[in-house]
Design a protein around this motif. Sequence first.
Motif, PDB file in Angstrom:
ATOM      1  N   MET A   1       0.930  -1.198   0.152  1.00  0.00           N
ATOM      2  CA  MET A   1       0.153  -0.024   0.001  1.00  0.00           C
ATOM      3  C   MET A   1       0.863   1.590  -0.110  1.00  0.00           C
ATOM      4  O   MET A   1       0.566   2.120  -0.720  1.00  0.00           O
ATOM      5  CB  MET A   1      -0.822  -0.019   1.298  1.00  0.00           C
ATOM      6  N   LEU A   2       2.020   1.237   0.961  1.00  0.00           N
ATOM      7  CA  LEU A   2       2.728   2.603   1.108  1.00  0.00           C
ATOM      8  C   LEU A   2       3.695   2.642  -0.381  1.00  0.00           C
ATOM      9  O   LEU A   2       3.672   3.769  -0.807  1.00  0.00           O
ATOM     10  CB  LEU A   2       3.792   2.274   2.194  1.00  0.00           C
ATOM     11  N   GLN A   3       4.027   1.623  -0.995  1.00  0.00           N
ATOM     12  CA  GLN A   3       4.562   1.635  -2.279  1.00  0.00           C
ATOM     13  C   GLN A   3       3.876   2.454  -3.313  1.00  0.00           C
ATOM     14  O   GLN A   3       4.371   3.335  -3.883  1.00  0.00           O
ATOM     15  CB  GLN A   3       5.073   0.449  -2.760  1.00  0.00           C
ATOM     16  N   GLU A   4       2.420   1.964  -3.341  1.00  0.00           N
ATOM     17  CA  GLU A   4       1.601   2.506  -4.183  1.00  0.00           C
ATOM     18  C   GLU A   4       1.297   4.328  -3.872  1.00  0.00           C
ATOM     19  O   GLU A   4       1.456   5.035  -4.746  1.00  0.00           O
ATOM     20  CB  GLU A   4       0.207   1.761  -4.252  1.00  0.00           C
ATOM     21  N   ILE A   5       1.296   4.506  -2.586  1.00  0.00           N
ATOM     22  CA  ILE A   5       1.087   5.853  -2.073  1.00  0.00           C
ATOM     23  C   ILE A   5       2.357   6.709  -2.518  1.00  0.00           C
ATOM     24  O   ILE A   5       2.105   7.754  -3.353  1.00  0.00           O
ATOM     25  CB  ILE A   5       0.976   5.808  -0.826  1.00  0.00           C
ATOM     26  N   LYS A   6       3.491   6.086  -2.477  1.00  0.00           N
ATOM     27  CA  LYS A   6       4.792   6.748  -2.806  1.00  0.00           C
ATOM     28  C   LYS A   6       4.852   7.010  -4.373  1.00  0.00           C
ATOM     29  O   LYS A   6       5.235   8.006  -4.769  1.00  0.00           O
ATOM     30  CB  LYS A   6       6.046   6.039  -2.405  1.00  0.00           C
ATOM     31  N   ARG A   7       4.417   5.948  -5.222  1.00  0.00           N
ATOM     32  CA  ARG A   7       4.366   5.950  -6.526  1.00  0.00           C
ATOM     33  C   ARG A   7       3.419   7.242  -7.139  1.00  0.00           C
ATOM     34  O   ARG A   7       3.661   7.934  -7.994  1.00  0.00           O
ATOM     35  CB  ARG A   7       4.056   4.626  -6.915  1.00  0.00           C
ATOM     36  N   LYS A   8       2.396   7.180  -6.887  1.00  0.00           N
ATOM     37  CA  LYS A   8       1.337   8.074  -7.276  1.00  0.00           C
ATOM     38  C   LYS A   8       1.591   9.501  -6.560  1.00  0.00           C
ATOM     39  O   LYS A   8       1.391  10.375  -7.555  1.00  0.00           O
ATOM     40  CB  LYS A   8       0.067   7.611  -6.492  1.00  0.00           C
ATOM     41  N   SER A   9       1.905   9.551  -5.336  1.00  0.00           N
ATOM     42  CA  SER A   9       2.233  11.196  -4.955  1.00  0.00           C
ATOM     43  C   SER A   9       3.498  11.556  -5.767  1.00  0.00           C
ATOM     44  O   SER A   9       3.502  12.768  -6.051  1.00  0.00           O
ATOM     45  CB  SER A   9       2.541  11.119  -3.390  1.00  0.00           C
ATOM     46  N   SER A  10       4.495  10.572  -6.279  1.00  0.00           N
ATOM     47  CA  SER A  10       5.623  11.200  -6.961  1.00  0.00           C
ATOM     48  C   SER A  10       5.062  11.646  -8.409  1.00  0.00           C
ATOM     49  O   SER A  10       5.607  12.614  -8.587  1.00  0.00           O
ATOM     50  CB  SER A  10       6.789  10.061  -7.168  1.00  0.00           C
TER      51      SER A  10
END
Length: 80
Positions: A1-10
């Motif tokens: 989940m956090l990986q996806e948040i980091k990807r989308k926020s980047s």
Amino acid sequence: MLQEIKRKSSQWIKNQGEQYSTFYWQDGYGIFSVNPSEVEKVVEYIDSQHEHHKKRTFQEEFLAFLKKYKVDYDERYLWQ
């Protein structure tokens, strides 16, 4: 989940302007919850974060936070 948040926020940040084109998150993950009654205080803190960091670095502030809430950590992995 956090990986996806980091990807989308980047992706979002990089679309905010040329000055953010080289933005990246550091390796690793961390997550903290906030009591809903404290959300406004957190927003105010974020809005004035540059002022806080004139007095105390992010690293100093983060270590104090971890100690205050008795979070175990290995400093070798904090600043990668």
